[in-house]
Design a protein around this motif. Sequence first.
Motif, PDB file in Angstrom:
ATOM      1  N   GLY A   1     -37.383 -33.799  44.424  1.00  0.00           N
ATOM      2  CA  GLY A   1     -38.280 -33.436  45.631  1.00  0.00           C
ATOM      3  C   GLY A   1     -39.576 -32.947  45.376  1.00  0.00           C
ATOM      4  O   GLY A   1     -40.655 -33.140  46.119  1.00  0.00           O
ATOM      5  N   TYR A   2     -39.559 -31.979  44.067  1.00  0.00           N
ATOM      6  CA  TYR A   2     -40.848 -31.571  43.773  1.00  0.00           C
ATOM      7  C   TYR A   2     -41.865 -32.790  43.560  1.00  0.00           C
ATOM      8  O   TYR A   2     -42.851 -32.795  44.047  1.00  0.00           O
ATOM      9  N   PHE A   3     -41.267 -33.771  42.654  1.00  0.00           N
ATOM     10  CA  PHE A   3     -42.172 -34.812  42.285  1.00  0.00           C
ATOM     11  C   PHE A   3     -42.367 -35.707  43.593  1.00  0.00           C
ATOM     12  O   PHE A   3     -43.600 -36.221  43.614  1.00  0.00           O
ATOM     13  N   LEU A   7     -46.286 -36.655  45.006  1.00  0.00           N
ATOM     14  CA  LEU A   7     -46.807 -37.997  45.139  1.00  0.00           C
ATOM     15  C   LEU A   7     -47.036 -38.259  46.550  1.00  0.00           C
ATOM     16  O   LEU A   7     -48.398 -38.563  46.830  1.00  0.00           O
ATOM     17  N   LEU A   8     -46.432 -37.820  47.665  1.00  0.00           N
ATOM     18  CA  LEU A   8     -46.959 -37.781  48.937  1.00  0.00           C
ATOM     19  C   LEU A   8     -48.464 -36.879  49.146  1.00  0.00           C
ATOM     20  O   LEU A   8     -49.146 -37.311  49.803  1.00  0.00           O
ATOM     21  N   TYR A  13     -53.961 -36.882  49.798  1.00  0.00           N
ATOM     22  CA  TYR A  13     -55.313 -36.502  49.277  1.00  0.00           C
ATOM     23  C   TYR A  13     -56.424 -37.835  49.113  1.00  0.00           C
ATOM     24  O   TYR A  13     -57.351 -37.638  49.479  1.00  0.00           O
ATOM     25  N   ALA A  14     -55.503 -38.689  48.682  1.00  0.00           N
ATOM     26  CA  ALA A  14     -56.450 -39.862  48.344  1.00  0.00           C
ATOM     27  C   ALA A  14     -56.755 -40.575  49.712  1.00  0.00           C
ATOM     28  O   ALA A  14     -58.104 -41.068  50.054  1.00  0.00           O
ATOM     29  N   ALA A  15     -55.940 -40.614  50.872  1.00  0.00           N
ATOM     30  CA  ALA A  15     -56.364 -41.209  51.827  1.00  0.00           C
ATOM     31  C   ALA A  15     -57.333 -40.283  52.735  1.00  0.00           C
ATOM     32  O   ALA A  15     -58.368 -40.832  53.353  1.00  0.00           O
TER      33      ALA A  15
END
Length: 439
Positions: A1-3, A7-8, A13-15
Motif C-alpha cells: 500500500g505504501y509503495f 506511485l500514485l 505530481y508528474a501530472a
Amino acid sequence: GYFGRGLLQKKSYAAAQSEAAQILEDVADERRAIIIEGKEEALKFRTDAEAEIRERRSEVQRTEQRIANRQENVERRATNLERRERKLSDKEKTVSELEHSLTELKAKRKQRLQEIGQLSMSDARNELMYSAEQEIEHDLAIRYRDFEEQARAEANEKARNILALAIHRFAADVVSEATVTTVQLPSDDMKGRLIGREGRNIRAIEKATGVDLIIDDTPEAVTLSCFDPVRREIARLAVTNLVSDGRIHPARIEEMVGRSEKEVSELIWKSGEEAALEVGVRGLHPDIVRLLGRLKYRYSYGENVLQHSIEVAHLSSMIASEVGANVKVAMAGGLLHDLGKALSHEVEGPHAEIGADIASKHSVAKAVCTCIAEHHDDVMSSTEAFIVSAADAISAARPGSRRDTAENYIKRLQAWKKSGAHLTAWRSATLFRRAAKCA
C-alpha cells in the motif's frame, strides 16, 4: 500500500507538473499575443496619427496655396487699378487738351464770325455752305473707309467661321483606297490554266471582258489592265470566281463574265441609290443613279470619286444653310458635280461639261446643271455654284484625301528651285527623301 500510494503520488505530481508547465506555456502564449496585439494597436494608432498629420499638412499647404493665390489676385487687381488710374489720368489730360483746343476753336469761330459779319448775306451763306461741304465730305470719306474696312473684316471672319463650322460638322474618314488591278492565285499552276491550251482561255477572258490579262513572273498573282474601272471590276470578279471554281474553259468563262456583269450592275445601282439616300437627293432619273453608282469604281489621285461626291454634297448643304442659299440645289450640285467622270473614258471633253449635258438631258434642274458645269470655272453665275466649287476644293485639299505622284512632287521641287527659293542642305535632303519614299 505504501509503495502503491507513492506511485500514485508520483503520477499525480508528474501530472500536476505537466499541467503547470502547460498553464505556464499558455500564459506565455497569451502574453505574447497580448504584446503583439498591443504593438499592432500602437502601430495602427501611429499610422492613423501620421495619416492625420499628413492630411493636416496637405490642408495647411492648400490653405497656404489659396492664400498665395489670393495675394496674387490682390496684387493683380492692384496692378490693374494702377493701370486704370494711369489711363484715367491720361484721359483727363486728353480731355483738358481737347477743352483747351475747343476754347481756341470757339475764339477763332467768333473772330471768323466777326469777319463774316462784314460780308453780305449771300457771301456769308456761300462761305458757310462751302465750309460745311468740306467738313461733311471729309467725315463721309473717313466713315466710308471705316465702314468698308469693317465690312471686309467681318466678311472674312464670317467666311472663315462658316467654312470652319461646315468642316467641323462634317467629319469624314480619310480615303486611302487604291485601284485594284491584281488578282491573287492559290498557286502558280493556276497561271497555266488561265492561259489554256494555245492561249484560248486568256483570249476568251480578254474578249469577253475587254481587259488585258497580264501574266508575268509575279508569284501567285495576275494583273488586269484597262482604262474602264467597271470593266476592270467585272474582270476581277470573273477571274476570282473562275479560280475558286477551278473549271476554266471558254464556255465557263462567258458564263462567269455574264454573272459578274449582273453582279456589278446590281452593285452599281445599289451604290448610286444608297448615295442619293444618304445625301437626301430625291427624284433622280435611273440613268443618273446608275452613273452615280459607277463612280464607286472611279478613283482620282487615289480618292474614291463617289465618296468625294457624297462629302462635297454634305459640305455644300452645310455651307448653304449657313449663308442662306438654296440647300437642295447646293446638295444636288455637290452630289452630281463629278457625274461626267463616270463617262470620261467613253466621251471626250471636260467632265464638268459632260456631267452638265447628261444632267440636262435627264430633266435635272437648271440650277443644279449650272453648279455641275461651273464648279471648275473662275467666275460663277450663282451662289450655289460658288458653294459647290468651294466644297469641292475643301474636300480635295484636306490632308490624306489624295495621293501625289513622285513626278509631280519632283516637278514642284524644281519649280521652287527655279523661283529662287534657297533651301538649306538639310531641308533639301529631307524633301528628296520624301520624294524617294513617295516613289
